[in-house]
Each structure stands twice: as C-alpha cells, then as structure tokens.
Design a protein around this motif. Structure first.
Motif, PDB file in Angstrom:
ATOM      1  N   TRP A 164       0.809  -1.229   0.000  1.00 19.11           N
ATOM      2  CA  TRP A 164       0.000   0.000   0.000  1.00 19.11           C
ATOM      3  C   TRP A 164       0.843   1.281   0.000  1.00 19.11           C
ATOM      4  O   TRP A 164       0.363   2.350   0.381  1.00 19.11           O
ATOM      5  CB  TRP A 164      -0.987   0.053   1.180  1.00 19.11           C
ATOM      6  N   ASP A 191       7.721   6.230   9.800  1.00 23.37           N
ATOM      7  CA  ASP A 191       6.770   5.285   9.211  1.00 23.37           C
ATOM      8  C   ASP A 191       5.407   5.459   9.876  1.00 23.37           C
ATOM      9  O   ASP A 191       5.241   6.320  10.743  1.00 23.37           O
ATOM     10  CB  ASP A 191       7.274   3.838   9.308  1.00 23.37           C
ATOM     11  N   GLY A 192       4.476   4.618   9.471  1.00 25.53           N
ATOM     12  CA  GLY A 192       3.103   4.805   9.950  1.00 25.53           C
ATOM     13  C   GLY A 192       2.975   4.698  11.456  1.00 25.53           C
ATOM     14  O   GLY A 192       2.270   5.491  12.098  1.00 25.53           O
ATOM     15  N   SER A 193       3.666   3.735  12.022  1.00 24.55           N
ATOM     16  CA  SER A 193       3.573   3.533  13.475  1.00 24.55           C
ATOM     17  C   SER A 193       4.065   4.774  14.221  1.00 24.55           C
ATOM     18  O   SER A 193       3.452   5.203  15.205  1.00 24.55           O
ATOM     19  CB  SER A 193       4.431   2.339  13.896  1.00 24.55           C
ATOM     20  N   VAL A 222       1.618   7.675  14.141  1.00 25.42           N
ATOM     21  CA  VAL A 222       0.530   7.506  15.118  1.00 25.42           C
ATOM     22  C   VAL A 222       1.058   7.734  16.529  1.00 25.42           C
ATOM     23  O   VAL A 222       0.419   8.404  17.354  1.00 25.42           O
ATOM     24  CB  VAL A 222      -0.101   6.099  14.976  1.00 25.42           C
ATOM     25  N   TYR A 254      -5.944  -1.402  13.579  1.00 29.24           N
ATOM     26  CA  TYR A 254      -4.499  -1.591  13.521  1.00 29.24           C
ATOM     27  C   TYR A 254      -3.892  -0.229  13.207  1.00 29.24           C
ATOM     28  O   TYR A 254      -4.226   0.374  12.177  1.00 29.24           O
ATOM     29  CB  TYR A 254      -4.113  -2.602  12.430  1.00 29.24           C
ATOM     30  N   HIS A 255      -3.033   0.242  14.099  1.00 35.16           N
ATOM     31  CA  HIS A 255      -2.414   1.550  13.878  1.00 35.16           C
ATOM     32  C   HIS A 255      -0.891   1.473  13.904  1.00 35.16           C
ATOM     33  O   HIS A 255      -0.233   2.516  13.995  1.00 35.16           O
ATOM     34  CB  HIS A 255      -2.927   2.552  14.913  1.00 35.16           C
ATOM     35  N   GLY A 256      -0.349   0.262  13.852  1.00 32.84           N
ATOM     36  CA  GLY A 256       1.104   0.134  13.818  1.00 32.84           C
ATOM     37  C   GLY A 256       1.617  -0.739  14.945  1.00 32.84           C
ATOM     38  O   GLY A 256       0.833  -1.251  15.756  1.00 32.84           O
ATOM     39  N   GLU A 307      -9.351   5.285  11.371  1.00 36.22           N
ATOM     40  CA  GLU A 307      -8.947   5.306   9.962  1.00 36.22           C
ATOM     41  C   GLU A 307     -10.177   5.772   9.198  1.00 36.22           C
ATOM     42  O   GLU A 307     -11.197   5.072   9.194  1.00 36.22           O
ATOM     43  CB  GLU A 307      -8.595   3.899   9.488  1.00 36.22           C
ATOM     44  N   ASP A 357      -5.929   8.443  11.321  1.00 38.18           N
ATOM     45  CA  ASP A 357      -4.798   7.647  10.843  1.00 38.18           C
ATOM     46  C   ASP A 357      -5.015   7.428   9.347  1.00 38.18           C
ATOM     47  O   ASP A 357      -5.745   6.539   8.934  1.00 38.18           O
ATOM     48  CB  ASP A 357      -4.748   6.322  11.604  1.00 38.18           C
ATOM     49  N   VAL A 384      -2.626   6.679   7.258  1.00 36.13           N
ATOM     50  CA  VAL A 384      -1.415   6.013   6.767  1.00 36.13           C
ATOM     51  C   VAL A 384      -1.740   5.192   5.514  1.00 36.13           C
ATOM     52  O   VAL A 384      -0.984   5.196   4.544  1.00 36.13           O
ATOM     53  CB  VAL A 384      -0.822   5.138   7.895  1.00 36.13           C
ATOM     54  N   MET A 385      -2.880   4.520   5.530  1.00 35.48           N
ATOM     55  CA  MET A 385      -3.297   3.768   4.341  1.00 35.48           C
ATOM     56  C   MET A 385      -4.193   4.612   3.438  1.00 35.48           C
ATOM     57  O   MET A 385      -4.061   4.587   2.219  1.00 35.48           O
ATOM     58  CB  MET A 385      -4.032   2.490   4.778  1.00 35.48           C
ATOM     59  N   LYS A 409       3.284   5.653   4.491  1.00 35.72           N
ATOM     60  CA  LYS A 409       3.157   4.816   3.283  1.00 35.72           C
ATOM     61  C   LYS A 409       3.308   5.579   1.967  1.00 35.72           C
ATOM     62  O   LYS A 409       4.395   5.665   1.430  1.00 35.72           O
ATOM     63  CB  LYS A 409       1.826   4.056   3.322  1.00 35.72           C
TER      64      LYS A 409
END
Ligand SMILES: Cc1ncc(COP(=O)(O)O)c(C=O)c1O
Length: 476
Positions: free
Chosen positions: A54, A122-124, A127, A156-158, A240, A274, A276-277, A307
């Motif tokens: 992604w 990164d995404g984690s 967050v 799921y956030h990382g 999300e 979030d 991220v995606m 991402k």
C-alpha cells in the motif's frame, strides 16, 4: 535455489511471517520494477497488485520521483532535524499544510486548520507522535490527568507500543497486553458482518443493501458519554477514515465518519485520523482533497501520514496538527514544555524530496482524471467475482478493494484462519504473475495509480481463476 534466496533464508527475519513456513519455500526475490510491474531474480514478471504493501502510488521507477531523489542526492542525503532545518523538509511541510487545508465542497470546517508538521519515519511513528501529543495536550489543558483513548474494534495503527495500545487485533496484540497502556474499543461499522444489519446476504457491497438504524454510531455516542460520566472524558478517538485497512479492508457507510466526528467534537475530545493507508487519494477522488477525512467534510486534529507520502520510495511519515496543540508545548526553556520526542532520520532530505515529487504528480489534474478512470475500471472488473460462491463481499473505496472469502455466500460462514484461505488464493495468484497479500480471508487489490486497464483486468482475472483453483470451479 538462487544465491540471494539462500542468503535470505540464512539471515533475514521477515515481518508478520511464520519463518518455519517461509524457509520451506524458495522466496520470490524482487530485483527490479517499472510502473506496476515487478521482476524477480529469475526474470519472471509480476504485477504489484498491493502496491508494495500500500505504499506505491505512481509506479516503480517513476522518472519524476527518481529524478527528484537523484537531484537531492547530488546535494545531500541527510542532515539532522535536531538543531538544523533543511530545504526539502521545509518545502514539504508547506506543501502538506496546503494540501491538508484545501477546502473541499463538503467541508463545514468550524475546525481549526492543520498548520504544523512533525516528521518521523513510518506509519507507526506517525501515530505514536499523535498519541503522545494528544496525551500531553489533554493533561496540559486540564481536560483530564489520566488521558485515555478510544479506537475501533479490529483497529491496527502500527507496531510501536503506543500504536499497539490503541490496536485491537487480538492475534497481533494480545501477546503484548501487559506491556501496553489501556485503551477502549468501540464497535467498528462492518456492514457485512454487522449484528444489527437485518438484510439477508446479497450480491452487492453490504453497505449498499444494509438495513440498520446506525446502531454503530449509537455505540460510539454511548461509549463517549459513559466515559464522560466517569469524570474522565476521552483525550482522543483514533480512526482510519472511510476504510479500516489491516482490519480487513472494512469500509464505512457514507455518513459514519461525519456523525462520529460530531460526537467526538461535541465531547471536546481530539480526533486522530490515521490516514497512513487512506491518504494521498487512495480512497478515491470524491473531492479534490487527497485525504479520506475530507471526503466526509471532516478536518481532524491530527492527520497521520506515511506509506504513500513518498510515493512508496522511501520511509518517511508526518503528523500534522493544529496551532492549539503546538501552542501547548510552548514556554520558557526551563519550563520544559518541549515535545521530548524525535528520531535520527526525522525530516530526511531524500524522503522529503521524493514526497514533494509525489505531491507534484498527485496534484496534476490529468492524473486525477486517470485515477477516476482506474477506479471505474476496477469497479467494473470486480463485478465478475460475484458469480463465485466463495466470494461473500466485494468492497471498494477508491483504489482499494477487499474481497472477503467465505464458505458460502448465502450463509456468510467464515473460514477458520487456520485454513489459510486467503494465503492459498494469493499463492495461486503469484503463480499467475500477480502479487498481493491477504488479510485472513480477505483478498486485497491496491493497485498503483499507473496501473493500466489491461493490468487491472489481469489482476482480477488472476484472482478469479485462483479462487476457482483453490475452491473448485463452481459458479454461484
Ligand atoms: C492504518 C495504518 N496505520 C499505521 C500503520 C503502520 O505503518 P508502518 O507499517 O509504516 O509502521 C499501518 C500499516 O499497515 C496502517 O495500515
């Protein structure tokens, strides 16, 4: 076995992978990519049907992004953001702030603009930054001394400890329970498996034929109210927007986000989006905005990006927030109100240069038209899956699709995770030259935006044939 595969087997530990299974097979070793195509060390060709988990937006080796990175390399790759500013990070911060505040037709926008950018990797970490900031703001502004967070079931956030604390996938998170801070989960809108949806299974996206009274929104309202009654209102809710990714590509019915944002705002809690995606046009072109929140007219207090930020070229993340949050960390040096948080590669110059180039591409009107066309094509092609009895739900938001496999669409009976239904289909797809990774029994298509009509057709055809190979050539 190829030499590189042997080295991998000997030394590399892969994420989210049962390594006992991994070492039994020869891995695909990717050595090159162009557009939506990947090549392995044997010269075999594959389509990158999940955009390299992604991340990839415009395709591999895009000349505009490659050129920007090369030009930046000619100057400098990295310098520290601890103590110094740099050119691409400053320019990128301005671009992100502009993109995050672009007015959308639906934005009511009583909400403050997002005016500050904190870079990470990164995404984690994006967050994690939002959680720490929201935690401190809640304490400093006197909302609560014991800040608590609310997030959605299946979230799921990382994988950093804070991000895991607001995650609710038992399979991933349970093992670390005693390491985590407590947070609450509230019902996610998952129309296909919603206990309040009174509609019988049908051959359409469950959001379209659902029969309910927005019980999921009622649950959020009651949870937020109950926490307030305890005298300890939530510091923030993490969501999300439009679609929960790693939960299984679970889309929200239109209006859910707007309603939930109103509840959160009315309570005075902060909203952490979030994206991220979902960010960077992944969830569609419903408005000119690049962000999913804006498609519902919602401006969050924190916007977490990663991402696709660099177009999938380099690891980089950003957490955008408001002036009010920023101001809560201002003070005299010896008041120690500083945000004591950061990473060595924060504001990395190569990453920032790639991200600016990616934004250039995203913002070109002709590329938006291309994405719209691709969305339509994907929608058309996915229709062919409905005739398969093991396809229970096909849900698409923009350029993300989740295809949920079931024992029989009439009963919605789920496969046990041990049956590896999704994995088996994806292995069959790989043999047909299409790479993607499932989430349990949910197959994913997350194509790069440069994917051609023919390539989309190949992706869906490979999925269809692979489902038939694994479950038999039945038609519904
Ligand atoms: C919504 C969301 N948030 C956060 C993350 C974590 O991102 P990363 O893997 O870059 O740390 C992911 C990763 O899949 C995600 O989908």
């Amino acid at each position: 076995m190829n030499k590189l595969a042997k080295l991998d087997r000997a030394y590399v530990w892969h994420p989210f992978t049962q390594m006992r299974d991994w070492v039994r097979r020869e891995p695909i070793v990717i050595t090159a990519g162009k557009g939506a195509v990947l090549w392995d060390v044997q010269g075999r060709e594959y389509l990158d049907a999940n955009a390299s988990i992604w991340t990839n937006l415009h395709g591999h080796r895009h000349p505009h992004i490659t050129g920007a990175i090369k030009r930046q390399l000619g100057k400098i790759a990295h310098s520290s953001a601890l103590g110094f500013a740099n050119e691409p990070a400053s320019l990128l911060a301005e671009r992100l702030v502009k993109a995050a505040n672009r007015k959308t037709p639906r934005a009511k926008d009583a909400q403050q603009p997002l005016s500050k950018v904190f870079f990470s990797d990164d995404g984690s970490t994006a967050v994690e930054v939002a959680l720490k900031l929201a935690y401190e703001v809640a304490r400093r502004l006197g909302r609560t001394q014991k800040p608590r967070f609310l997030s959605l079931t299946g979230a799921y956030h990382g994988d950093t400890v804070g991000a895991v604390s607001v995650g609710h996938i038992d399979l991933f998170h349970k093992a670390y329970d005693s390491l985590l801070f407590k947070s609450d989960a509230v019902m996610a809108p998952y129309c296909y498996r919603c206990p309040f949806n009174r509609a019988k299974p049908d051959r359409a996206d469950a959001r379209e034929y659902r029969k309910c009274n927005w019980e999921c929104v009622g649950k959020v309202e009651r949870r937020v109210g109950a926490q307030r009654k305890k005298g300890n209102p939530y510091a923030a809710m993490v969501v999300e927007p439009l679609m929960q990714g790693a939960a299984g590509m679970i889309p929200q019915p239109e209006g859910w986000l707007r309603r939930v944002a109103e509840i959160v705002r009315a309570d005075g809690a902060q909203l952490i989006a979030d994206e991220v995606m979902t960010g960077f046009a992944r969830t569609g072109q419903a408005s000119a905005s690049l962000f999913a929140s804006h498609h519902e007219g919602v401006q969050p207090d924190f916007l977490c990006l990663a991402k696709g930020l660099t177009g999938g070229y380099l690891p980089m993340a950003a957490t955008l927030t408001t002036q009010a949050v920023f101001d809560a960390f201002l003070g005299k040096y010896d008041e120690f109100k500083t945000f004591f948080h950061g990473h060595s590669y924060t504001g990395n110059q190569l990453g920032a240069a790639a991200a600016i180039a990616s934004l250039d591409l995203l913002e070109k009107p002709e590329n938006r038209r291309t994405r719209l066309q691709l969305e339509k094509t994907l929608r058309e092609e996915l229709k062919s899956l409905w005739s398969l009895p093991n396809v229970g739900d096909v849900r698409q938001v923009g350029l993300v699709a989740g295809i949920e496999l079931v024992r029989d669409w009439r009963t919605r009976e789920a496969f046990d995770v041990r049956e590896r239904a999704g994995i088996r289909v994806c292995e069959a797809m790989a043999r047909r030259g299409v790479l993607t990774r499932p989430i349990g029994s949910v197959l994913l298509l997350v194509p790069p935006y440069c994917t051609t009509l023919k390539q989309i057709q190949r992706m869906v055809a490979a999925m269809r044939e692979s489902i038939q190979e694994v479950f038999g050539r039945r038609e519904a």
